[in-house]
Every structure is written in C-alpha cells, then in structure tokens.
Design an enzyme around this catalytic site. Structure first.
Site, PDB file in Angstrom:
ATOM      1  N   GLY A  51     -19.665 -39.940 -12.684  1.00 59.07           N
ATOM      2  CA  GLY A  51     -19.003 -39.954 -13.978  1.00 59.07           C
ATOM      3  C   GLY A  51     -18.128 -41.169 -14.234  1.00 59.07           C
ATOM      4  CG  PHE A  52     -14.997 -40.975 -17.160  1.00 62.50           C
ATOM      5  CD1 PHE A  52     -15.432 -41.863 -18.112  1.00 62.50           C
ATOM      6  CD2 PHE A  52     -14.803 -39.653 -17.546  1.00 62.50           C
ATOM      7  CE1 PHE A  52     -15.672 -41.477 -19.428  1.00 62.50           C
ATOM      8  CE2 PHE A  52     -15.026 -39.245 -18.851  1.00 62.50           C
ATOM      9  CZ  PHE A  52     -15.466 -40.160 -19.796  1.00 62.50           C
ATOM     10  CG  PHE A  73     -14.991 -33.939  -0.110  1.00 57.02           C
ATOM     11  CD1 PHE A  73     -15.707 -34.175   1.042  1.00 57.02           C
ATOM     12  CD2 PHE A  73     -14.174 -32.806  -0.148  1.00 57.02           C
ATOM     13  CE1 PHE A  73     -15.632 -33.336   2.143  1.00 57.02           C
ATOM     14  CE2 PHE A  73     -14.078 -31.951   0.943  1.00 57.02           C
ATOM     15  CZ  PHE A  73     -14.810 -32.220   2.086  1.00 57.02           C
ATOM     16  CE1 TYR A 224     -12.698 -35.014 -24.981  1.00 54.16           C
ATOM     17  CE2 TYR A 224     -12.396 -32.674 -24.598  1.00 54.16           C
ATOM     18  CZ  TYR A 224     -12.941 -33.700 -25.341  1.00 54.16           C
ATOM     19  OH  TYR A 224     -13.713 -33.425 -26.440  1.00 54.16           O
ATOM     20  CE1 TYR A 234     -11.266 -29.810 -20.665  1.00 56.52           C
ATOM     21  CE2 TYR A 234      -9.376 -30.782 -21.780  1.00 56.52           C
ATOM     22  CZ  TYR A 234     -10.299 -30.803 -20.762  1.00 56.52           C
ATOM     23  OH  TYR A 234     -10.249 -31.799 -19.826  1.00 56.52           O
ATOM     24  CE  LYS A 243      -7.891 -32.935 -17.518  1.00 56.94           C
ATOM     25  NZ  LYS A 243      -8.312 -33.896 -16.482  1.00 56.94           N
ATOM     26  CB  THR A 274     -18.926 -35.497 -16.330  1.00 59.02           C
ATOM     27  OG1 THR A 274     -18.026 -34.444 -16.706  1.00 59.02           O
ATOM     28  CG2 THR A 274     -18.660 -36.733 -17.173  1.00 59.02           C
TER      29      THR A 274
END
Length: 396
Positions: A51-52, A73, A224, A234, A243, A274
């Site tokens: 992903g990112f 990992f 995000y 979310y 977050k 992702t």
C-alpha cells in the site's frame, strides 16, 4: 507451482511473486518517469511492504535516490506455499534498487517490539549514521505492548448506536444492508492502543535518544478522514478515535524535535484499495463509486500517484500546506464538493443490479487482486512459478 488467487473474505491467501514484481516495477516506472526530486536522502519506512508504505519507499528511492530501510512483518515462502504479497513486494523492490545502485535493506518482524526497534537502530547506526525521514505506515489489527506485554486488538465499530447502511460483497457484486453493533467495554481504548500514535512516538523517542535523527528531520504518519457516508463506522467510530490520537501525537512529536528543527506531520490520504481498507464495512461500495466519479473527472490516483504528489508538492515544500489541525490534506481531490455530491447521489441508488453500470466495481476488484500480484496482463499465470523468492538483505 501454478499459483492461483485463493480468497478468504476480504483477503487473498495466495500471492504471485512475478505479479507482485510487476506491481513494483510499474510503480517504479511511474516515479522514474516524473524525474528526480530533491528531498530525503536517508529514509526509514515503518510498514514498508504494501500500500502506501511500499509506495513511500519507492518514491524515496527512485524519486530521490535515497538510502532506505524498510521494516515490515511478512510471511516468507515455504515449499508449496506462497509468501505474503508484502514479502514478494519487498524482494522485488530490493532487486530493482540493486540494479540502480541504491542502498536498500529490510527488517522483517514486529515493529511494535523493542527487539525490532533495537535491530533497526543498530542498522541505521552501522550503515546510515542518521536518517532525515521516517514514514509511519503500520496497519496491524493487533499489538503486543512492548512494556506491559498486554495484547490489544482493534475493532471497527460505531460508537454510541448501531450502524446500518449499504455495503457490497466485491467478489459477487451483491449490494446488501449491513448492521454493526456499537463498541462496548474497552473497544475504544484497545483500538487506540493498536492504531493510535503511541508506537510512532516510541520509535521517534528511541531514535532521538540514540542520536539517529538528522537536523531538519521529518516524520509522517498516514491517516484518513473520509466523507459523511462512512463517518459513523470510520471517522466517528473506534478507528476514528485512534486516528484522532495519531494526529494529536504529531504535535507532541514536533515539540520533542525542536532541538533538531524536526517536524511531525499526519498526511490524510485518499480512499484506496489496500489490504486494510478492504476489511472496513461500507468502504468497498464507497470506493467503487468514488473510483467511477474520479476517473470520469480525470482525478483518480493510485497509491504511487498519491504518495508521489505528497512528496513532490507538499511534504518538502518550503512552507508545508496544512489544514487547521496541521494535517496535510492529500485527500483534497477526493473531498472536492463536486466529487462528493456525485458519489452521494450514486450511493442512494446503488443496487446489485446497477452497480456495475453506475460504479467501478471491476476497478475495485482489479486493484484488490493487483495487491496480491494477480490480474496483470504482462504475467502468464498458467506457467510454473518458483514461490521460493528471497529478500536479499534478509536471506543473504
């Protein structure tokens, strides 16, 4: 062996080494096509394999000729069983970096642990001296605290009330209603413990105590926000609290870096396919509709385009542009008013029967399988493929 995609829910339990290599080469070619950018020279990427994270490592190495250390990992291959996609991604990255004469070493293990922190610091001390950039892109669902030994597990739940909305099974295309019960007990605290900013700060503190951060050092963690459509599950749910903690940690880290003129930022990124986002209810439907709208408006970006724009236009600007919470908003195209208005209209009428027409479910599915090395036109998936691909810096 002949390697085919085998899925279990929102993950693919096989991955294709040649396909993963193609995925990495495609991203490298994109960055190289843009020309060199003067920014980082010695970078550490935590969560560097998918992903990112892998996009960040590619952008550092092939966009700036930077020395990179990647921590992740991942599951190595065994005879008759494929490695995880992140393992193959990292092997391909090191292979391509070697061709360009770039320094690239990797460490495979639990980034939350003191052992891996110490191993990483020893490598920096021996090979790089100091680093000027740390990218924090971990996306683990569990964390064992290195001091207490307590194992925490994150949850994806709304807070306060039951959440009911549409979602899509992206394998079948079935649009259906999903109900998620609200968080209870220690759900919020556990999610913050896993996905908040504590471990990010632990990395910075350890590196600074060992004099491994250069003057004008920068660190970035990824976050995000998303639209109102998804906020109940979310941004206003358990993951949103984590977050919030991550974003608040950036201020604490910046304060701790004043002596070296260091800065910590959180980059709010676009919704993309992702391995992490695939697990979040309602997000696959939202992304399917978002892709359709953004592609029609010529605004669509994948991970590599998004991260290249972050590095090239924002992170290393003389004056880093941030919002009123000091966040870099590289989700700006996603959150444009015209984009969100159109997505909201499509959401209201999305059904199993019309999603293939009004959304981009095929684009979502293709991106999902690309994560695991499948659905690349350049790869012949019908031939025997050696699953025993090694990562040079780990296996040599």
């Amino acid at each position: 062996m002949i390697i085919e995609p085998k899925t279990r829910g929102f993950i693919c339990i096989t991955s294709h080494p040649k396909g993963c290599e193609q995925n990495i080469v495609n991203q490298i070619n994109y960055v190289k096509s843009k020309g060199l950018v003067e920014n980082t020279k010695k970078a550490l990427i935590i969560g560097a394999s998918t992903g990112f994270g892998i996009a960040s490592r590619i952008t550092c190495a092939f966009g700036s000729k930077a020395d990179t250390i990647g921590v992740f990992f991942e599951k190595p291959p065994s005879k008759g069983r494929t490695a995880s996609s992140g393992w193959y991604n990292s092997a391909a990255f090191e292979k391509e970096a070697k061709k360009e004469g770039l320094y690239a070493k990797s460490i495979n293990g639990d980034a939350f642990s003191n052992e891996i922190k110490e191993k990483t610091m020893a490598l920096i001390k021996a090979d790089l001296g100091q680093i000027d950039l740390l990218i924090y892109s971990l996306a683990s669902p569990v964390r064992t605290h290195p001091k207490t030994g307590v194992r925490y597990k994150s949850t994806l739940k709304p807070i306060g009330s039951t959440y009911t909305n549409k979602t899509v099974d992206f394998h079948t295309g079935e649009v259906k209603e999903i109900t998620i019960e609200p968080s209870s007990g220690d759900d919020i605290d556990n999610t913050i413990a896993v996905m908040g900013g504590e471990d990010w700060q632990m990395w910075i503190d350890a590196l600074q105590e060992n004099n491994l951060l250069s003057t004008n050092f920068k660190t970035v963690a990824y976050s995000y926000i998303g639209p109102k459509l998804t906020e109940a599950v979310y941004r206003k749910g358990t993951i949103g609290r984590a977050k919030d903690h991550l974003e608040n940690t950036a201020f604490t880290i910046t304060d701790s870096l004043k002596n070296i003129n260091g800065k910590a930022y959180v980059s709010v990124n676009k919704a993309l396919v992702t391995q992490s986002s695939s697990a979040i209810p309602v997000i696959p439907l939202y992304i399917s509709l978002l892709y359709k709208v953004m592609k029609e408006k010529n605004l669509h970006e994948g991970c590599i385009e998004q991260i290249y724009r972050l590095f090239n236009e924002r992170l290393f600007a003389t004056q880093v542009p941030t919002d009123d919470h000091n966040r870099i908003r590289i989700d700006d195209w996603e959150m444009r008013e015209d984009v969100q208005e159109e997505v909201t209209k499509l959401w209201k009428k999305a059904t199993t029967e019309n999603l293939s027409a009004i959304g981009d479910l095929q684009g979502y599915k293709n991106d999902f399988f690309n994560l695991f090395g499948f659905n690349f036109d350049e790869i012949n998936y019908d031939v025997d493929t050696d699953e025993m691909v090694l990562i040079p810096s780990i296996d040599s």
